[in-house]
Design a protein around this motif. Structure first.
Motif, PDB file in Angstrom:
ATOM      1  N   ALA A  64       0.821  -1.210   0.000  1.00 28.70           N
ATOM      2  CA  ALA A  64       0.000   0.000   0.000  1.00 28.70           C
ATOM      3  C   ALA A  64       0.854   1.258   0.000  1.00 28.70           C
ATOM      4  O   ALA A  64       0.551   2.238  -0.694  1.00 28.70           O
ATOM      5  CB  ALA A  64      -0.935  -0.009   1.209  1.00 28.70           C
ATOM      6  N   ASN A  67       1.069   3.753  -3.237  1.00 28.85           N
ATOM      7  CA  ASN A  67       0.494   5.090  -3.068  1.00 28.85           C
ATOM      8  C   ASN A  67       1.534   6.199  -3.007  1.00 28.85           C
ATOM      9  O   ASN A  67       1.271   7.319  -3.480  1.00 28.85           O
ATOM     10  CB  ASN A  67      -0.350   5.144  -1.790  1.00 28.85           C
ATOM     11  N   PRO A  88      -3.888   9.840  -1.481  1.00 28.38           N
ATOM     12  CA  PRO A  88      -4.840   8.716  -1.503  1.00 28.38           C
ATOM     13  C   PRO A  88      -6.079   8.991  -0.661  1.00 28.38           C
ATOM     14  O   PRO A  88      -6.007   9.691   0.353  1.00 28.38           O
ATOM     15  CB  PRO A  88      -4.028   7.554  -0.907  1.00 28.38           C
ATOM     16  N   CYS A  89      -7.197   8.436  -1.074  1.00 26.14           N
ATOM     17  CA  CYS A  89      -8.456   8.623  -0.371  1.00 26.14           C
ATOM     18  C   CYS A  89      -8.431   7.900   0.980  1.00 26.14           C
ATOM     19  O   CYS A  89      -7.872   6.812   1.109  1.00 26.14           O
ATOM     20  CB  CYS A  89      -9.609   8.096  -1.221  1.00 26.14           C
ATOM     21  N   THR A  90      -9.061   8.521   1.977  1.00 26.86           N
ATOM     22  CA  THR A  90      -9.146   7.901   3.303  1.00 26.86           C
ATOM     23  C   THR A  90     -10.596   7.717   3.746  1.00 26.86           C
ATOM     24  O   THR A  90     -10.858   7.432   4.909  1.00 26.86           O
ATOM     25  CB  THR A  90      -8.417   8.764   4.354  1.00 26.86           C
ATOM     26  N   PHE A 136     -13.028   5.286  -0.290  1.00 33.79           N
ATOM     27  CA  PHE A 136     -12.394   4.073  -0.811  1.00 33.79           C
ATOM     28  C   PHE A 136     -12.760   2.861   0.054  1.00 33.79           C
ATOM     29  O   PHE A 136     -12.809   1.733  -0.429  1.00 33.79           O
ATOM     30  CB  PHE A 136     -10.874   4.280  -0.918  1.00 33.79           C
ATOM     31  N   THR A 162     -14.360  -0.406  -1.373  1.00 35.65           N
ATOM     32  CA  THR A 162     -13.741  -1.695  -1.060  1.00 35.65           C
ATOM     33  C   THR A 162     -14.789  -2.688  -0.584  1.00 35.65           C
ATOM     34  O   THR A 162     -14.798  -3.856  -0.994  1.00 35.65           O
ATOM     35  CB  THR A 162     -12.655  -1.520   0.020  1.00 35.65           C
ATOM     36  N   ALA A 215      -8.518  -2.270   4.748  1.00 40.41           N
ATOM     37  CA  ALA A 215      -8.758  -0.919   4.235  1.00 40.41           C
ATOM     38  C   ALA A 215      -8.895   0.072   5.388  1.00 40.41           C
ATOM     39  O   ALA A 215      -8.309   1.163   5.366  1.00 40.41           O
ATOM     40  CB  ALA A 215     -10.015  -0.900   3.370  1.00 40.41           C
ATOM     41  N   THR A 232      -6.081   3.370   6.673  1.00 35.35           N
ATOM     42  CA  THR A 232      -6.444   4.779   6.492  1.00 35.35           C
ATOM     43  C   THR A 232      -5.667   5.764   7.370  1.00 35.35           C
ATOM     44  O   THR A 232      -5.247   6.814   6.878  1.00 35.35           O
ATOM     45  CB  THR A 232      -7.955   4.986   6.684  1.00 35.35           C
ATOM     46  N   SER A 282      -2.243   6.179   5.831  1.00 39.76           N
ATOM     47  CA  SER A 282      -2.350   6.924   4.574  1.00 39.76           C
ATOM     48  C   SER A 282      -2.523   8.412   4.836  1.00 39.76           C
ATOM     49  O   SER A 282      -1.861   9.248   4.201  1.00 39.76           O
ATOM     50  CB  SER A 282      -3.527   6.388   3.756  1.00 39.76           C
ATOM     51  N   VAL A 316      -8.357  -4.235  -2.190  1.00 38.92           N
ATOM     52  CA  VAL A 316      -8.132  -3.033  -1.373  1.00 38.92           C
ATOM     53  C   VAL A 316      -7.122  -2.127  -2.060  1.00 38.92           C
ATOM     54  O   VAL A 316      -7.314  -0.906  -2.150  1.00 38.92           O
ATOM     55  CB  VAL A 316      -7.642  -3.406   0.044  1.00 38.92           C
ATOM     56  N   SER A 354      -7.738   1.644  -3.268  1.00 35.49           N
ATOM     57  CA  SER A 354      -6.906   2.652  -2.615  1.00 35.49           C
ATOM     58  C   SER A 354      -6.101   3.447  -3.641  1.00 35.49           C
ATOM     59  O   SER A 354      -6.015   4.678  -3.567  1.00 35.49           O
ATOM     60  CB  SER A 354      -5.956   1.990  -1.613  1.00 35.49           C
TER      61      SER A 354
END
Length: 320
Positions: free
Chosen positions: A72, A76, A108-110, A113, A117, A127, A131, A134, A262, A266
Motif C-alpha cells: 500500500a 500510493n 490517496p483517499c481515506t 475508498f 472496497t 482498508a 487509512t 495513509s 483493497v 486505494s
C-alpha cells in the motif's frame, strides 16, 4: 434508504449537485458572495465528519500486516507519484491546472475508498486499518511532492499565509476534533451511535460543496472548457495505471485477492475534498485549480462504477 445505498449512488448525487450549481451560477450575472462564504464552514464540517470515520487510533493494527502495508505504501507514495510525474509531462503548461493535477492525484483517499472496497468485495478490515497511515503520510509528503515536481515557484505559492491558515483551520483542526470525538465515543458504548450518524454526512455535505463551487465558479468552468477536456484523459489514464500497479504489487507480494482489491480501490481513489481547502485558498490566478480537482472527482466516481464490476470479476477474481 441505507447509508450503503446512498454511497452506491453518490455519483448521481454529485452530478446533480454540479449541474444545479452551474445552472444557478449561469442565471446570476454575479454569483453572490454568500456562496463562497458558506463554502468554508460546510467544507470544515465535511472534513470533520469524514475524519470521524477514519480509525485514527488504529495505527498499531495497521502496522501488523507488513506485506500489505508495504504494498500500500509503495504503490500510493512511490509508484503512483512517478505516474503523476509522467502524466504532468502530457498536461497543459498552465500552472493552475498542473497544480490541481498534483494536489488531487498525490493524496490517496481515506474515506469513500473504504465504501468502494466493501462494495467490491475487498478486505474491509485492511482498508480501515490502512487509512490512518495513509492520512499521516500524505499530509507529510504532499509539500515535498509539489516542490519536487514543480520547483520553487509553485512550492512558494503553497507556502502563502492564507494557505497555511486554510490547512490548519480546515484540515488539522477538524482532524484534531475528530480524534477527540472518537476518544470521547470510545469511553461509552452507547455513544457509538454518534459516529454512525456522522457517517451519513460526507455524501450530502460533499454534494453541497460541489454545488457551491459550481455556482460560484461557473465563469471559470466555462472559460476553461478546453483545458478541462485535455485533462480528463489524464485522469482516466491514472485510473487504468493504478489498477495495473495494484495487480502487479499484489502478485509480487503474493497478497490474497481480497487484499489486492483493497489496493485497487486505494490506488484509484484520491482525497479530493481534503485538498480542496488548499486549492480554494490559492491566489486569484489559480481559480481553475479547484475546478480541476472537482473534475477529477467526477471522473473517479464514474470510474468506480466500472471498478465495482471489473475489480472483483476480472482484476482480482477469487477463483484465480
Amino acid at each position: 434508504m441505507s447509508r450503503e445505498r446512498l454511497e452506491a449512488y453518490q455519483v448521481i448525487v454529485y452530478l446533480a449537485a454540479i449541474l444545479a450549481g452551474l445552472a444557478l451560477g449561469a442565471m446570476l450575472s454575479t454569483p453572490p458572495k454568500v456562496l463562497e462564504t458558506l463554502l468554508w464552514p460546510v467544507l470544515g464540517l465535511l472534513l470533520y465528519a469524514t475524519f470521524t470515520q477514519v480509525p485514527l487510533a488504529r495505527l498499531p493494527e495497521a502496522l501488523s500486516d507488513t506485506r500489505f502495508l508495504t504494498a500500500a505504501i509503495i504503490g500510493n507514495f512511490l509508484l503512483l507519484p512517478i505516474v503523476v510525474w509522467g502524466l504532468l509531462q502530457l498536461a497543459p503548461a498552465t500552472p493552475a491546472v498542473r497544480l490541481g493535477i498534483m494536489l488531487v492525484l498525490l493524496v490517496p483517499c481515506t474515506d469513500w475508498f473504504i465504501a468502494f472496497t466493501q462494495l467490491g468485495g475487498g478486505d474491509t478490515r485492511h482498508a480501515i486499518a490502512f487509512t490512518p497511515v495513509s492520512l499521516l503520510l500524505q499530509l507529510l509528503l504532499l509539500p515535498f511532492y509539489v516542490w519536487a515536481f514543480s520547483g520553487q515557484e509553485l512550492a512558494l505559492t503553497l507556502a502563502r499565509r492564507e494557505l497555511l491558515e486554510a490547512f490548519v483551520g480546515l484540515i488539522l483542526v477538524p482532524l484534531l476534533v475528530a480524534f477527540l470525538t472518537q476518544a470521547w465515543v470510545a469511553r461509552k458504548r452507547q455513544r457509538a451511535a454518534m459516529l454512525h450518524a456522522l457517517g451519513w454526512f460526507p455524501v450530502p455535505l460533499l454534494a453541497l460543496v460541489v454545488f457551491l463551487i459550481a455556482a460560484s465558479q461557473v465563469e471559470t468552468v466555462m472559460a476553461s472548457g478546453g483545458l478541462l477536456a485535455r485533462v480528463t484523459p489524464l485522469f482516466i489514464a491514472f485510473l487504468a495505471l493504478a489498477a495495473l500497479i495494484a495487480r502487479l504489487l499484489a502478485d509480487m507480494l503474493r497478497l490474497p485477492r481480497r487484499q489486492g482489491r483493497v489496493l485497487a480501490f486505494s490506488f484509484a481513489t484520491r482525497n479530493s475534498f481534503v485538498v480542496l481547502p488548499i486549492a480554494l485558498a490559492l491566489p486569484a490566478s489559480f481559480e481553475v485549480t479547484a475546478v480541476v480537482i472537482v473534475l477529477q472527482s467526477l471522473v473517479e466516481l464514474l470510474g468506480m462504477a466500472l471498478f465495482l464490476w471489473w475489480v472483483p470479476r476480472r482484476l482480482f477474481p477469487l477463483s484465480a
